[in-house]
Each structure stands twice: as C-alpha cells, then as structure tokens.
Motif scaffolding. Structure first.
Motif, PDB file in Angstrom:
ATOM      1  N   PRO A 187       1.157  -0.940  -0.215  1.00 37.54           N
ATOM      2  CA  PRO A 187       0.224   0.214  -0.210  1.00 37.54           C
ATOM      3  C   PRO A 187       0.925   1.120   0.252  1.00 37.54           C
ATOM      4  CG  PRO A 187      -1.144  -1.671   1.399  1.00 37.54           C
ATOM      5  CD  PRO A 187       0.315  -1.924   0.981  1.00 37.54           C
ATOM      6  N   GLU A 188       0.657   2.159  -0.873  1.00 35.22           N
ATOM      7  CA  GLU A 188       1.460   3.391  -1.049  1.00 35.22           C
ATOM      8  C   GLU A 188       0.171   4.523  -0.632  1.00 35.22           C
ATOM      9  OE1 GLU A 188       2.566   3.126  -4.893  1.00 35.22           O
ATOM     10  OE2 GLU A 188       4.600   2.064  -4.659  1.00 35.22           O
ATOM     11  N   THR A 189      -0.478   4.375  -0.136  1.00 35.93           N
ATOM     12  CA  THR A 189      -1.771   5.176  -0.067  1.00 35.93           C
ATOM     13  C   THR A 189      -2.624   5.102   1.151  1.00 35.93           C
ATOM     14  OG1 THR A 189      -3.860   4.689  -1.632  1.00 35.93           O
ATOM     15  CG2 THR A 189      -2.387   5.935  -2.936  1.00 35.93           C
ATOM     16  N   LEU A 190      -3.187   5.840   1.415  1.00 31.91           N
ATOM     17  CA  LEU A 190      -3.599   5.667   3.154  1.00 31.91           C
ATOM     18  C   LEU A 190      -5.418   5.040   2.922  1.00 31.91           C
ATOM     19  CD1 LEU A 190      -4.138   6.160   6.205  1.00 31.91           C
ATOM     20  CD2 LEU A 190      -5.619   8.300   5.128  1.00 31.91           C
ATOM     21  N   TRP A 191      -5.814   4.970   1.662  1.00 27.51           N
ATOM     22  CA  TRP A 191      -6.761   4.342   1.114  1.00 27.51           C
ATOM     23  C   TRP A 191      -6.513   3.233   0.756  1.00 27.51           C
ATOM     24  CZ3 TRP A 191     -11.770   2.813   1.352  1.00 27.51           C
ATOM     25  CH2 TRP A 191     -12.502   2.366   0.360  1.00 27.51           C
ATOM     26  N   ALA A 192      -5.528   2.354   0.255  1.00 25.53           N
ATOM     27  CA  ALA A 192      -4.766   0.548  -0.060  1.00 25.53           C
ATOM     28  C   ALA A 192      -4.226   0.381   1.244  1.00 25.53           C
ATOM     29  CB  ALA A 192      -3.273   1.286  -1.144  1.00 25.53           C
ATOM     30  N   TYR A 193      -3.550   1.526   2.168  1.00 28.45           N
ATOM     31  CA  TYR A 193      -3.317   0.822   3.489  1.00 28.45           C
ATOM     32  C   TYR A 193      -4.512  -0.027   4.405  1.00 28.45           C
ATOM     33  CZ  TYR A 193      -1.176   1.369   8.877  1.00 28.45           C
ATOM     34  OH  TYR A 193      -1.189   0.672   9.826  1.00 28.45           O
ATOM     35  N   MET A 194      -5.599   1.253   4.485  1.00 23.99           N
ATOM     36  CA  MET A 194      -6.710   0.938   4.449  1.00 23.99           C
ATOM     37  C   MET A 194      -7.827  -0.532   4.528  1.00 23.99           C
ATOM     38  SD  MET A 194      -6.931   2.732   7.597  1.00 23.99           S
ATOM     39  CE  MET A 194      -8.426   2.154   8.201  1.00 23.99           C
ATOM     40  N   LYS A 195      -7.608  -0.792   2.642  1.00 26.14           N
ATOM     41  CA  LYS A 195      -7.922  -1.259   2.590  1.00 26.14           C
ATOM     42  C   LYS A 195      -7.588  -2.729   2.588  1.00 26.14           C
ATOM     43  CE  LYS A 195      -9.853  -3.588  -2.537  1.00 26.14           C
ATOM     44  NZ  LYS A 195      -9.151  -2.403  -3.777  1.00 26.14           N
TER      45      LYS A 195
END
Length: 302
Positions: free
Chosen positions: A136-144
């Motif tokens: 994950p490189e973005t906060l959204w990708a991290y949470m997903k």
C-alpha cells in the motif's frame, strides 16, 4: 531502526561464520516441540470456540480473540510449507493441509507460492507477493489492505481457478498441477457441505465466519511488517524485517516476528529462531520496536 556502528554482514557472510555444530543444532526439528506448541494453540482456540458456540456469558467478547486465533493459523501453515515445525514430514503436510480449510489457503498451492517468495523476496518483478502491485502506497490502499477483504476475494478466486481454470503461474510446478486441482476441488466440496449446514444451524457463522472476518485485519497488520518499508535487495537481513514483540505475539505467530532470521536461514524451526536471532542480531538492517511503531512509520510515508 538500523543497528549502530558494529560490523554489518549480509546474511550469507553472517551464516558462514556460524560453526558447523551450531548450524546443525539450529536446524534440529522436533515433533515434541511442535506438537506441544500446536496443542496449546488448539486448546485456546477450542476454548474460545466453545465459549462462542455455546453462547456462554459475554460470548461476543470472545469473537475477537477467536478470530485472531483462526487468522494466525496462517503462520502455522506458513511454517508447514518449510517442513520445519515438526520433525516428521507427514505431520507437517497433514497440519498444513488442515489449515487450508479455515483459511481458504490451499496448502500445495501455497507451498509453491511461498517458495517463490523466498527465492525472489521483495523483487517487484518476481516476488509473487507483489504480483498485483506494490504494498500500500496511499492511505486508502493501506486501509483496504488491513481490512483483509482483498485476501478473502483473492483466495476464493485462486481456489476456483485452481479447481476449474488454468494453473498458469510460472512459480507453480507443472508436476504439481493435478494435486493442486484436486486439492481445490476437495476444498470447494467441503465449503459446499459447510454452507448446507447453515440450513439447520448458524453456529459456523458465529464460531468461524464472523471471527475470521474480525481477526483477519490483525494478521494483515502483522504480515505488512514482514517486508513493508524494506528495500528490494538480496540481503535477507535487510529485505525482511524483525519486529521486537512480546511472548504472546511470538506464540501466536510461531516465532515469525524473527522474520529476517527466518528468511536468512529457512531451515531453522520456530523453536530455534530465538537462538538464531541471538547470533544474527548485530547484522539486522530492518527492525521495528513493535508493530505499533512499525505502523506509525508506515503511515508516515503514505
């Protein structure tokens, strides 16, 4: 956190300095040690499952620890791919295959997948863990990622493809394709049977499905620390992270928080990893003081 000014060796150089006697000791496997650890783990899991299944007082409180216990069976399956938790190979294979059902993780497929991961650790082009892009490189990708939803969807797709589609990944040996297909079809039949059981009782929903969904984010958080923020280099003491943690986490994860040590010397069983850590600690390049510290660092770079 990086080590200080001591002489830093890569994993090959560090291992070459271990005496033959010590290397032999470190690779000693034990049915007793493995079965003792497994028995303790299963006793705790069964206790929480009974608490939930019988709906004893405050049973919803038990959903989270039960889910974590279900999810962290992944670390046992992982160890079984190396044939290291038990001295007897057949026990490793039986236990690994048993873990496949609650995890949606076909064991023969996973063993080939994981061996490729060890061979090409953190290589963006060849590590199968990075087949679908970087971590994950973005906060959204991290949470997903932490939600675990992509894991469940991905494994359901893998099982279906192995059962009825083309088994075409280059890291899956052709000689194993028939076994992988049979394994996937057996799993699908088992899931169909479990689904039918819901007609007369919803107990599996509360004992397995809901806890697994709740517990998976904790496993995702643990797994991200293994290689997240580590560089794509050949040195296993740098491309893999050791996370200093407490005994409970080490118990749940079969000592895999010593992950750089595991990648440096995969033949070392879980119960010998603390001893290997003592030998390799001065040469570790990627470490974190706990999982909270790692995730703070990770979020900072998003």
């Amino acid at each position: 956190m990086n080590v200080g000014d001591a002489e830093i060796l890569d994993h090959k150089e560090a291992l070459s300095r271990l005496s033959p006697e010590l290397r032999a000791t470190l690779q000693t496997r034990s049915d007793v040690a493995g079965l003792r650890h497994l028995s303790c783990y299963l006793l705790v899991l069964i206790a929480f499952a009974l608490w939930v299944g019988l709906k004893l007082p405050l049973w919803p409180v038990a959903l989270l620890p039960l889910g974590i216990l279900w999810s962290f069976l992944f670390t046992l399956s992982h160890e079984c791919t190396h044939d290291t938790p038990f001295a007897s190979r057949w026990i490793n294979r039986v236990v690994g295959s048993a873990c496949a059902l609650p995890l949606l993780l076909p064991f023969n497929w996973f063993r080939a997948f994981h061996m490729a991961h060890h061979k090409f650790t953190n290589d963006p082009a060849k590590d199968p863990e990075l087949n679908h892009g970087p971590r994950p490189e973005t906060l959204w990708a991290y949470m997903k990622y932490l939600s675990g939803l992509s894991y469940w969807a991905g494994m359901a797709k893998t099982i279906w493809k192995n059962a009825f589609g083309d088994i075409d990944a280059p890291y899956l040996p052709r000689r194993q394709h028939k076994r992988m297909r049979l394994e996937a079809r057996i799993l699908l039949l088992a899931y169909a049977g479990l689904l039918c059981s819901l007609i007369w009782s919803p107990v599996l929903v509360w004992v397995w499905v809901v806890p697994s969904l709740i517990g998976q984010p904790f496993l995702r958080a643990y797994l991200l620390a293994e290689h997240g923020l580590c560089p794509p280099v050949a040195n296993m003491l740098e491309n893999s992270r050791t996370t200093f943690s407490n005994r409970l986490v080490r118990f749940l994860a079969w000592n895999m928080p010593f992950h750089a040590e595991h990648h440096a010397f995969p033949n070392v069983p879980f119960h010998q990893l603390p001893a290997l850590h003592a030998e390799l600690k001065p040469h570790l390049k990627s470490t974190s003081d706990g999982y909270t510290a790692f995730h703070k660092d990770y979020r900072r770079q998003l």
